[in-house]
Design a protein around this motif. Structure first.
Motif, mmCIF file in Angstrom:
data_model
loop_
_atom_site.group_PDB
_atom_site.id
_atom_site.type_symbol
_atom_site.label_atom_id
_atom_site.label_comp_id
_atom_site.label_asym_id
_atom_site.label_seq_id
_atom_site.Cartn_x
_atom_site.Cartn_y
_atom_site.Cartn_z
ATOM 1 N N MET A 165 -22.006 -0.411 -7.000
ATOM 2 C CA MET A 165 -20.635 -0.519 -6.496
ATOM 3 C C MET A 165 -20.654 -0.423 -4.969
ATOM 4 N N ASP A 166 -20.555 -1.584 -4.317
ATOM 5 C CA ASP A 166 -20.501 -1.498 -2.857
ATOM 6 C C ASP A 166 -19.046 -1.351 -2.431
ATOM 7 N N LEU A 167 -18.856 -1.259 -1.107
ATOM 8 C CA LEU A 167 -17.495 -0.983 -0.622
ATOM 9 C C LEU A 167 -16.504 -2.036 -1.110
ATOM 10 N N PHE A 168 -16.981 -3.287 -1.202
ATOM 11 C CA PHE A 168 -16.058 -4.359 -1.566
ATOM 12 C C PHE A 168 -15.968 -4.603 -3.066
ATOM 13 N N SER A 169 -16.612 -3.736 -3.855
ATOM 14 C CA SER A 169 -16.322 -3.860 -5.280
ATOM 15 C C SER A 169 -15.682 -2.591 -5.800
ATOM 16 N N MET A 170 -15.310 -1.692 -4.868
ATOM 17 C CA MET A 170 -14.596 -0.517 -5.379
ATOM 18 C C MET A 170 -13.109 -0.833 -5.486
ATOM 19 N N PRO A 171 -12.417 -0.139 -6.382
ATOM 20 C CA PRO A 171 -10.986 -0.404 -6.554
ATOM 21 C C PRO A 171 -10.221 -0.163 -5.251
ATOM 22 N N LEU A 172 -9.134 -0.903 -5.081
ATOM 23 C CA LEU A 172 -8.388 -0.821 -3.825
ATOM 24 C C LEU A 172 -7.768 0.554 -3.600
ATOM 25 N N PHE A 173 -7.535 1.301 -4.686
ATOM 26 C CA PHE A 173 -7.023 2.662 -4.502
ATOM 27 C C PHE A 173 -7.990 3.483 -3.642
ATOM 28 N N CYS A 174 -9.291 3.234 -3.824
ATOM 29 C CA CYS A 174 -10.282 3.995 -3.053
ATOM 30 C C CYS A 174 -10.228 3.610 -1.574
ATOM 31 N N TRP A 175 -10.014 2.316 -1.309
ATOM 32 C CA TRP A 175 -9.827 1.900 0.094
ATOM 33 C C TRP A 175 -8.613 2.605 0.684
ATOM 34 N N ALA A 176 -7.546 2.634 -0.086
ATOM 35 C CA ALA A 176 -6.316 3.246 0.412
ATOM 36 C C ALA A 176 -6.543 4.734 0.688
#
Ligand code: HEM
Ligand SMILES: [Cu+2]
Length: 556
Positions: free
Chosen positions: A195-206
């Motif tokens: 799971m790289d940064l761009f395959s983690m769910p957007l909630f995690c980015w938020a």
């Protein structure tokens, strides 16, 4: 409800024996992120009821132009405590501590947060903070607004209440900082293999963007509180103009935190919406990277807009222009998100149940709040409506229409995962309709009141404003009533609701690959990533089939 074969992303723990949490465990110093997440959610919801009760008294007072229900001084305390409770004890802990703790480890395939004990400490700071704040009702609660501007807050009659208020803010601030450190480290270093940064769910980015903001801004608030406390308690003159201090410095410090705090309250909710829309419309999220980057852009820009709260504080013109331009720029990443959400819904197979209804309620009301925000962001308009009910209308559209609607969307979506039970859908819809009507009835007309010149923070007002105020008060009572079906539904369903399958929405993010509720440490064996978080719809059908086969082979 049947479990259809949507592939699990993981091979571990589908159908494993769910975690049976005994009721008393919720009252312990547990280090399990799931228990802590639920502790945060339930505690903050109780404070929401307290804040809502205070708001109801405020609105009851405003049903008539005279100050006839409570005396004006106590009225000041009521809206001060209402604002403080809603922000510091409801929205911030619910969206960060509640959803963040519950979801992040599950979404990234981790067993727990990076620092479980720190996590428990952060939660257990919020209870004394809330009780401390409530205790001030016995001594004369703070009455200088949730902003506590000096010199008023240093000269207040409610000295003890103000000191208690500061102490309470320092405690929740500390809790926020600890939680932010934990989220950043967890998201950065504990993602599962693959799971790289761009395959983690957007909630995690938020949550990443939120935590960076909270970490940078909260210490500044803490500094302001300590200095204000010194002025109050030992007679220093940091903010006291009669002793050579500068009250405007307080405003800068306060808003350097409190504008970002608005993003701390909505960025996680943006994340929730990005998780709720795809499974309930059976479409991949539109513009994954655009949404992820826009969270970071809001985080960055959000640090340079604070003085838009100070357009009328003697701020020099060139600085006002700067803050106006940056404020208007924030609408770009926000617009990108709204566009992406609408595009996600467009042409989707919409499942119009409570989670999606609240998510769509969020998009529509938040949009109105955003648009009035653009208006307020332009200096000339702000000077005109500053400190009127237009501002009150604006921030309630953002905070109620935004944060609260999003929280409900999230609660309806993840309740089955958290409790192993389904919420009743009929009462969910009743709850939505009442909340939606109540919200617009309460806060919509306040725009007009503001434009007509009704000032905020007053217990008495000119009788010409009475008819519209009656509408707002009726709306507030509809809102108060709207909470009843939710509370009954949640309590009843938690104990007696229909048993929830592991993945009732056929969703693809990792939390749906374990049992409902998840087992201790979340998965049996190593979780394995098999599909992207939003691979819904025809275009991914084959890929999902292969993933399903791989998953069942791994299980046997
Ligand atoms: C439950 C329904 C709610 C009602 C009926 C309501 C009503 C009100 C009213 C009448 C005021 C006084 C405005 C003034 O005189 O300036 C107020 C202030 C405020 N409300 Fe709410 N509100 C509600 C929910 C919320 C929520 C969810 C938040 C979220 C953070 C919130 C945050 C605030 C803040 C920060 C203030 C400003 C307090 C101050 O001026 O110091 N409210 N609200
Ligand atoms: Cu702001």
């Amino acid at each position: 409800m049947t479990q259809t074969l949507i592939p699990t992303q993981s091979s571990g723990a589908m159908g494993a024996e769910p975690q049976k949490t005994l009721w008393w465990e919720f009252f312990t110093f547990s280090v399990d992120h799931k228990i802590i997440g639920i502790q945060y959610l339930v505690t903050s919801f109780v404070f929401y009821l307290v804040g809502g009760l205070l708001a109801s008294i405020v609105r009851a007072e405003l049903a008539t132009p005279d100050s006839d229900l409570v005396d004006p001084a106590f009225y000041n305390s009521l809206f001060t405590m209402h604002g403080t409770v809603m922000i510091f004890l409801w929205i911030v802990p619910a969206v960060t501590g509640g959803f963040g703790n519950y979801l992040i480890p599950l979404m990234i395939g981790a067993r727990d947060m990076a620092f479980p004990r720190l996590n428990a400490i952060a939660f257990w700071l919020t209870i004394p903070a809330g009780m401390l704040l409530m205790s001030s009702f016995f001594f004369g609660p703070a009455s200088t607004g949730w902003t506590a501007y000096p010199p008023l807050s240093i000269l207040t009659n409610e000295h003890v209440g103000q000191v208690i208020w500061i102490g309470s803010i320092l405690l929740v601030g500390t809790s926020s900082i600890l939680a932010a450190v934990n989220f950043i480290v967890t998201i950065w270093s504990m993602r599962m293999p693959g799971m790289d940064l761009f395959s983690m769910p957007l909630f995690c980015w938020a949550m990443m963007a939120t935590s960076v903001l909270a970490l940078l801004a909260t210490p500044v608030l803490a500094g302001a509180m300590v200095l204000l406390g010194f002025d109050l308690l030992i007679g220093t003159n940091f903010f006291n103009p009669t002793g050579g201090g500068d009250p405007v410095v307080y405003q800068h410090l306060f808003w350097f935190y409190s504008h970002p705090a608005v993003y701390v309250m909505v960025l996680p909710v943006f994340g929730i919406i990005s998780e709720v829309l795809p499974p309930h419309s059976r479409k991949p999220i539109f513009g994954y990277k655009a949404i992820a980057y826009s969270s970071m852009m809001i985080c960055f820009l959000g640090l340079f807009v604070w003085a838009h709260h100070m357009f009328t504080s003697g701020t020099p013109d060139w600085l006002r222009v700067f803050f106006m331009v940056v404020t208007l720029l924030v609408s770009v990443p926000t617009g990108i998100k709204v566009f992406s959400w609408v595009a996600t819904l467009w042409g989707g197979k919409l499942r119009l149940e409570s989670p999606l209804l609240f998510a769509m309620g969020f998009i529509s009301t938040f949009l109105i709040g955003g648009l009035s925000g653009v208006m307020l962001g332009s200096t000339p308009i702000d000077i005109h409506v500053h400190d009127t009910y237009f501002v009150v209308a604006h921030f309630h559209y953002v905070l109620f229409g935004g944060s609260v609607f999003g929280i409900y969307a999230g609660l309806y979506h993840w309740f089955p995962k958290m409790t192993g039970r389904m919420l009743n859908e009929f009462w969910g819809k009743v709850h939505f309709v009442l909340t939606f009507i109540g919200m617009h009835l309460t806060f919509g007309p306040m725009h007009i009141l503001g434009l007509q010149g009704m000032p905020r923070r007053v217990a008495q007002y000119d009788p010409q404003f009475a008819p519209i105020n009656v509408i707002c008060t009726i709306g507030a009572f509809v809102l108060a009533i709207s909470t009843v079906p939710f509370v009954i539904n949640a309590v009843y369903s938690w104990f007696k609701g229909e048993q929830a399958p592991d993945n009732p929405w056929n969703a693809l993010t990792m939390e749906w690959t374990t049992s409902s509720p998840p087992i201790p440490h979340n998965w049996v064996g190593e979780p394995v990533l098999l599909t992207g978080p939003y691979d819904y719809g025809e275009e991914y059908k084959e890929a999902r089939k292969e993933a399903a086969i791989a998953a069942s082979q791994a299980l046997t």
